[in-house]
Design a protein around this motif. Structure first.
Motif, mmCIF file in Angstrom:
data_model
loop_
_atom_site.group_PDB
_atom_site.id
_atom_site.type_symbol
_atom_site.label_atom_id
_atom_site.label_comp_id
_atom_site.label_asym_id
_atom_site.label_seq_id
_atom_site.Cartn_x
_atom_site.Cartn_y
_atom_site.Cartn_z
ATOM 1 N N GLY A 6 1.460 -0.709 -0.182
ATOM 2 C CA GLY A 6 -0.146 0.179 0.500
ATOM 3 C C GLY A 6 0.725 0.987 0.031
ATOM 4 O O GLY A 6 0.855 2.679 -0.707
ATOM 5 N N ARG A 7 1.923 1.401 0.995
ATOM 6 C CA ARG A 7 2.282 2.364 0.703
ATOM 7 C C ARG A 7 3.503 2.248 -0.682
ATOM 8 O O ARG A 7 3.731 3.710 -1.211
ATOM 9 C CB ARG A 7 4.127 2.265 1.772
ATOM 10 N N VAL A 8 4.168 1.354 -1.132
ATOM 11 C CA VAL A 8 4.905 1.730 -1.918
ATOM 12 C C VAL A 8 3.363 1.914 -3.351
ATOM 13 O O VAL A 8 3.733 2.991 -3.565
ATOM 14 C CB VAL A 8 5.389 0.372 -3.508
ATOM 15 N N TYR A 9 2.675 1.641 -3.377
ATOM 16 C CA TYR A 9 1.357 2.079 -4.205
ATOM 17 C C TYR A 9 1.634 3.398 -4.372
ATOM 18 O O TYR A 9 1.108 3.813 -5.242
ATOM 19 C CB TYR A 9 -0.302 1.524 -4.007
ATOM 20 N N PHE A 10 1.521 3.652 -3.246
ATOM 21 C CA PHE A 10 0.317 5.020 -2.856
ATOM 22 C C PHE A 10 1.515 6.229 -2.928
ATOM 23 O O PHE A 10 1.821 6.875 -4.022
ATOM 24 C CB PHE A 10 0.032 5.070 -1.122
ATOM 25 N N PHE A 11 2.948 6.267 -2.763
ATOM 26 C CA PHE A 11 4.384 7.087 -2.920
ATOM 27 C C PHE A 11 4.732 6.806 -4.091
ATOM 28 O O PHE A 11 5.617 7.897 -4.227
ATOM 29 C CB PHE A 11 5.145 6.447 -1.293
ATOM 30 N N ALA A 12 4.880 5.427 -4.698
ATOM 31 C CA ALA A 12 5.580 5.597 -5.708
ATOM 32 C C ALA A 12 4.683 5.449 -6.589
ATOM 33 O O ALA A 12 5.372 5.592 -8.239
ATOM 34 C CB ALA A 12 6.654 4.351 -5.812
ATOM 35 N N GLY A 13 3.253 4.976 -7.175
ATOM 36 C CA GLY A 13 2.435 5.374 -7.714
ATOM 37 C C GLY A 13 1.382 6.876 -8.111
ATOM 38 O O GLY A 13 1.280 7.131 -8.676
ATOM 39 N N VAL A 14 0.828 5.834 -7.068
ATOM 40 C CA VAL A 14 -0.216 7.239 -6.662
ATOM 41 C C VAL A 14 -0.088 8.820 -7.110
ATOM 42 O O VAL A 14 -0.392 9.612 -7.830
ATOM 43 C CB VAL A 14 -1.697 6.752 -6.097
ATOM 44 N N PHE A 15 0.065 8.696 -6.278
ATOM 45 C CA PHE A 15 0.968 10.127 -6.059
ATOM 46 C C PHE A 15 2.010 11.316 -6.882
ATOM 47 O O PHE A 15 1.026 11.966 -7.196
ATOM 48 C CB PHE A 15 1.562 10.373 -4.027
ATOM 49 N N PRO A 16 2.672 10.460 -7.448
ATOM 50 C CA PRO A 16 3.641 10.927 -7.754
ATOM 51 C C PRO A 16 3.036 11.063 -9.339
ATOM 52 O O PRO A 16 2.581 11.972 -10.041
ATOM 53 C CB PRO A 16 4.538 10.088 -7.966
ATOM 54 N N SER A 17 2.122 10.027 -9.567
ATOM 55 C CA SER A 17 1.625 10.147 -11.088
ATOM 56 C C SER A 17 0.222 10.922 -10.992
ATOM 57 O O SER A 17 0.464 11.561 -11.791
ATOM 58 C CB SER A 17 0.862 8.661 -11.148
ATOM 59 N N ALA A 18 -0.363 10.768 -9.771
ATOM 60 C CA ALA A 18 -1.537 12.394 -9.860
ATOM 61 C C ALA A 18 -1.273 13.568 -9.400
ATOM 62 O O ALA A 18 -1.331 14.487 -10.548
ATOM 63 C CB ALA A 18 -1.962 11.861 -8.610
ATOM 64 N N ALA A 19 0.311 14.002 -9.091
ATOM 65 C CA ALA A 19 0.967 14.852 -8.714
ATOM 66 C C ALA A 19 0.846 15.090 -10.811
ATOM 67 O O ALA A 19 0.549 16.552 -10.827
ATOM 68 C CB ALA A 19 2.309 15.002 -8.229
ATOM 69 N N LEU A 20 1.804 14.715 -11.446
ATOM 70 C CA LEU A 20 2.530 14.949 -12.502
ATOM 71 C C LEU A 20 1.555 14.601 -13.433
ATOM 72 O O LEU A 20 1.842 15.310 -14.333
ATOM 73 C CB LEU A 20 3.396 13.430 -12.663
ATOM 74 N N ALA A 21 0.085 14.510 -12.929
ATOM 75 C CA ALA A 21 -1.330 14.393 -14.113
ATOM 76 C C ALA A 21 -1.208 15.890 -14.340
ATOM 77 O O ALA A 21 -1.839 16.345 -15.628
ATOM 78 C CB ALA A 21 -1.886 13.314 -14.398
#
Length: 190
Positions: free
Chosen positions: A64-79
Motif C-alpha cells: 500500500g505504501r509503495v502503491y501510494f508513494f511510488a505510484g498514485v501520489f507522484p503520478s497524480a501530481a504529474l498528471a
C-alpha cells in the motif's frame, strides 16, 4: 498497459499523445507520470484482493505504501501539469483534470483513514481510488471505439475519459453499497 512500450525508448516521436515541443521538459514529465502510473496500476489489484489483505496484513501495508508513494501520489501530481499541457484541446484537459482530482481526493482520503486506523473507511476510499487508478485502462479501448463510430479524436478522448471516470466510480459505489452475502466460516481480519 500495452502502450507503455512506446515510452520505454524515451523517444518523444513515439508518444501516443501530443507533446508540447516548445517545452522540452514536457515529455520527461509525461514519461515519469506514465511509469509511476504503471506502478499504481500493477499494485492496485493486490491492494483490494481480500485474501491477500487478510492473510498478509504486513504485506498489504508495505504494498500500500509503495502503491501510494511510488505510484498514485507522484503520478497524480504529474498528471496535473500533463493535463494542462495537453495538445488535445480544452475538453480533454478538463476531463483529465477531473479524473486527476478524483484520483488525488480518493488517494489522500484512503491514506488518511488508514493512518487514523479507520480501516472500514480506508477500504471504501481505496476501492474508489483503485477505480480511478484503473479507469485509464478502460479509457483507451473506449477511445478507440468512439473514434471508430465517428467521433473526432478530441471528442472521443474527452468522452472516453468522462465515461471511464464515471463508469468506474459508479461501479465502485455499486460494489460498496451492494447487499453483502454472508459466507460461512469467513473471518473478518479487522
Amino acid at each position: 498497459m500495452f502502450g507503455i512500450s512506446r515510452y520505454l525508448t524515451l523517444d518523444p516521436s513515439k508518444s501516443r499523445l501530443g507533446i508540447r515541443t516548445d517545452l522540452p521538459w514536457h515529455y520527461p514529465l509525461f514519461v515519469v507520470h506514465i511509469y509511476t502510473a504503471v506502478v499504481a496500476i500493477v499494485l492496485a489489484w493486490l491492494q483490494v484482493w481480500p485474501s491477500f489483505r487478510a492473510r498478509h496484513p504486513r504485506g498489504h501495508r508495505i504494498v500500500g505504501r509503495v502503491y501510494f508513494f511510488a505510484g498514485v501520489f507522484p503520478s497524480a501530481a504529474l498528471a496535473i501539469p500533463d493535463s494542462l499541457l495537453t495538445t488535445s484541446g480544452h475538453d480533454v484537459a478538463t476531463a483529465l483534470l477531473a479524473m486527476d482530482l478524483c484520483w488525488i481526493i480518493t488517494g489522500v482520503a484512503g491514506y488518511r483513514t488508514a493512518r487514523r486506523r479507520k480501516y472500514g473507511e480506508h477500504r471504501k476510499w481505496m476501492v474508489r481510488n483503485v477505480a480511478m487508478t484503473t479507469s485509464t485502462v478502460t479509457l483507451r479501448p473506449l477511445n478507440v471505439i468512439l473514434v471508430a463510430v465517428g467521433l473526432n479524436y478530441e471528442q472521443a478522448y474527452a468522452t472516453a475519459t468522462w465515461g471511464a471516470v464515471l463508469g468506474h466510480l459508479l461501479f465502485a459505489e455499486w460494489y460498496l453499497l451492494r447487499p453483502k452475502k454472508k459466507r460461512r466460516g469467513a473471518a473478518n481480519p479487522r
